[in-house]
Design a protein around this motif. Structure first.
Motif, PDB file in Angstrom:
ATOM      1  N   ILE A  43       0.832  -1.216   0.000  1.00 22.43           N
ATOM      2  CA  ILE A  43       0.000   0.000   0.000  1.00 22.43           C
ATOM      3  C   ILE A  43       0.862   1.260   0.000  1.00 22.43           C
ATOM      4  O   ILE A  43       0.599   2.205  -0.756  1.00 22.43           O
ATOM      5  N   GLU A  44       1.891   1.269   0.843  1.00 19.86           N
ATOM      6  CA  GLU A  44       2.755   2.454   0.920  1.00 19.86           C
ATOM      7  C   GLU A  44       3.438   2.721  -0.431  1.00 19.86           C
ATOM      8  O   GLU A  44       3.503   3.854  -0.887  1.00 19.86           O
ATOM      9  N   ARG A  45       3.925   1.672  -1.045  1.00 20.77           N
ATOM     10  CA  ARG A  45       4.644   1.823  -2.321  1.00 20.77           C
ATOM     11  C   ARG A  45       3.686   2.204  -3.454  1.00 20.77           C
ATOM     12  O   ARG A  45       4.044   2.960  -4.353  1.00 20.77           O
ATOM     13  N   LYS A  46       2.434   1.669  -3.422  1.00 21.43           N
ATOM     14  CA  LYS A  46       1.421   2.059  -4.425  1.00 21.43           C
ATOM     15  C   LYS A  46       1.162   3.550  -4.363  1.00 21.43           C
ATOM     16  O   LYS A  46       1.096   4.229  -5.384  1.00 21.43           O
ATOM     17  N   LYS A  47       1.005   4.037  -3.138  1.00 22.19           N
ATOM     18  CA  LYS A  47       0.722   5.460  -2.965  1.00 22.19           C
ATOM     19  C   LYS A  47       1.909   6.307  -3.421  1.00 22.19           C
ATOM     20  O   LYS A  47       1.737   7.344  -4.053  1.00 22.19           O
ATOM     21  N   GLU A  48       3.125   5.841  -3.131  1.00 18.85           N
ATOM     22  CA  GLU A  48       4.322   6.581  -3.498  1.00 18.85           C
ATOM     23  C   GLU A  48       4.531   6.619  -5.014  1.00 18.85           C
ATOM     24  O   GLU A  48       4.844   7.662  -5.581  1.00 18.85           O
ATOM     25  N   LEU A  49       4.338   5.481  -5.686  1.00 16.82           N
ATOM     26  CA  LEU A  49       4.603   5.409  -7.122  1.00 16.82           C
ATOM     27  C   LEU A  49       3.454   5.913  -7.991  1.00 16.82           C
ATOM     28  O   LEU A  49       3.667   6.572  -8.997  1.00 16.82           O
ATOM     29  N   ASP A  52      -2.305   6.272  -5.796  1.00 15.58           N
ATOM     30  CA  ASP A  52      -3.621   5.675  -5.557  1.00 15.58           C
ATOM     31  C   ASP A  52      -3.413   4.330  -4.868  1.00 15.58           C
ATOM     32  O   ASP A  52      -2.534   3.556  -5.244  1.00 15.58           O
ATOM     33  N   ILE A  53      -4.235   4.047  -3.855  1.00 18.02           N
ATOM     34  CA  ILE A  53      -4.085   2.777  -3.147  1.00 18.02           C
ATOM     35  C   ILE A  53      -5.201   1.796  -3.493  1.00 18.02           C
ATOM     36  O   ILE A  53      -5.171   0.657  -3.042  1.00 18.02           O
ATOM     37  N   ASP A  54      -6.148   2.196  -4.307  1.00 19.83           N
ATOM     38  CA  ASP A  54      -7.298   1.341  -4.628  1.00 19.83           C
ATOM     39  C   ASP A  54      -7.081   0.456  -5.845  1.00 19.83           C
ATOM     40  O   ASP A  54      -7.955  -0.315  -6.197  1.00 19.83           O
ATOM     41  N   VAL A  55      -5.944   0.550  -6.493  1.00 19.87           N
ATOM     42  CA  VAL A  55      -5.668  -0.279  -7.669  1.00 19.87           C
ATOM     43  C   VAL A  55      -4.892  -1.522  -7.248  1.00 19.87           C
ATOM     44  O   VAL A  55      -4.189  -1.522  -6.252  1.00 19.87           O
ATOM     45  N   VAL A  92      11.850  -5.260 -14.814  1.00 15.88           N
ATOM     46  CA  VAL A  92      10.794  -5.093 -13.814  1.00 15.88           C
ATOM     47  C   VAL A  92       9.604  -4.399 -14.457  1.00 15.88           C
ATOM     48  O   VAL A  92       9.732  -3.320 -15.022  1.00 15.88           O
ATOM     49  N   LEU A  93       8.427  -5.044 -14.367  1.00 14.73           N
ATOM     50  CA  LEU A  93       7.184  -4.475 -14.902  1.00 14.73           C
ATOM     51  C   LEU A  93       6.186  -4.303 -13.768  1.00 14.73           C
ATOM     52  O   LEU A  93       6.125  -5.127 -12.860  1.00 14.73           O
ATOM     53  N   TYR A  94       5.416  -3.249 -13.823  1.00 14.87           N
ATOM     54  CA  TYR A  94       4.301  -3.034 -12.900  1.00 14.87           C
ATOM     55  C   TYR A  94       3.026  -3.220 -13.731  1.00 14.87           C
ATOM     56  O   TYR A  94       2.796  -2.450 -14.659  1.00 14.87           O
ATOM     57  N   ILE A  95       2.230  -4.249 -13.402  1.00 11.21           N
ATOM     58  CA  ILE A  95       1.034  -4.519 -14.194  1.00 11.21           C
ATOM     59  C   ILE A  95      -0.204  -4.350 -13.329  1.00 11.21           C
ATOM     60  O   ILE A  95      -0.166  -4.508 -12.107  1.00 11.21           O
ATOM     61  N   GLU A  96      -1.317  -4.011 -13.977  1.00 16.59           N
ATOM     62  CA  GLU A  96      -2.589  -3.763 -13.302  1.00 16.59           C
ATOM     63  C   GLU A  96      -3.653  -4.675 -13.870  1.00 16.59           C
ATOM     64  O   GLU A  96      -3.687  -4.928 -15.068  1.00 16.59           O
ATOM     65  N   ASN A  97      -4.519  -5.182 -13.005  1.00 18.80           N
ATOM     66  CA  ASN A  97      -5.637  -6.028 -13.449  1.00 18.80           C
ATOM     67  C   ASN A  97      -6.582  -5.235 -14.298  1.00 18.80           C
ATOM     68  O   ASN A  97      -6.934  -4.164 -14.079  1.00 18.80           O
TER      69      ASN A  97
END
Length: 97
Positions: A43-49, A52-55, A92-97
């Motif tokens: 959660i902390e890293r989602k918000k930082e990068l 948004d924390i809901d994804v 390194v990839l950041y992927i979203e549903n």
């Protein structure tokens, strides 16, 4: 780090006009299956990068850098969009549903 998961990197090939059919025909996408390590982003890293924390973001670490372009990723038979790529390490990839 264990690379015990598999993802499919998909690149669309485009389409062409077939005069016999009288319509555009889409070429099948190019798929590459690679070993990887998949973890969820905290959660902390989602918000930082991403701000948004809901994804639901997953971190995919590849064994070797993949420098070719990718349209989307298939993981667990689901289509995922690429949210971001690490500039420092191309593996390194950041992927979203």
């Amino acid at each position: 780090m264990r690379f015990n998961k598999r993802i499919t990197l998909v690149k669309r090939q485009g389409n062409y006009y077939d005069p016999e059919k009288g319509e555009n025909v889409e070429l099948p996408p190019k798929k590459t299956v690679v070993p990887c390590n998949v973890t969820s982003l905290g959660i902390e890293r989602k918000k930082e990068l991403f701000g948004d924390i809901d994804v639901n973001i997953l971190v995919v670490r590849l064994q070797r850098p993949h420098n070719k372009s990718i349209d989307y990723v298939m993981y667990n038979d689901k289509k995922h969009t690429i949210k971001s790529r690490s500039d420092y390490k191309k593996g390194v990839l950041y992927i979203e549903n």
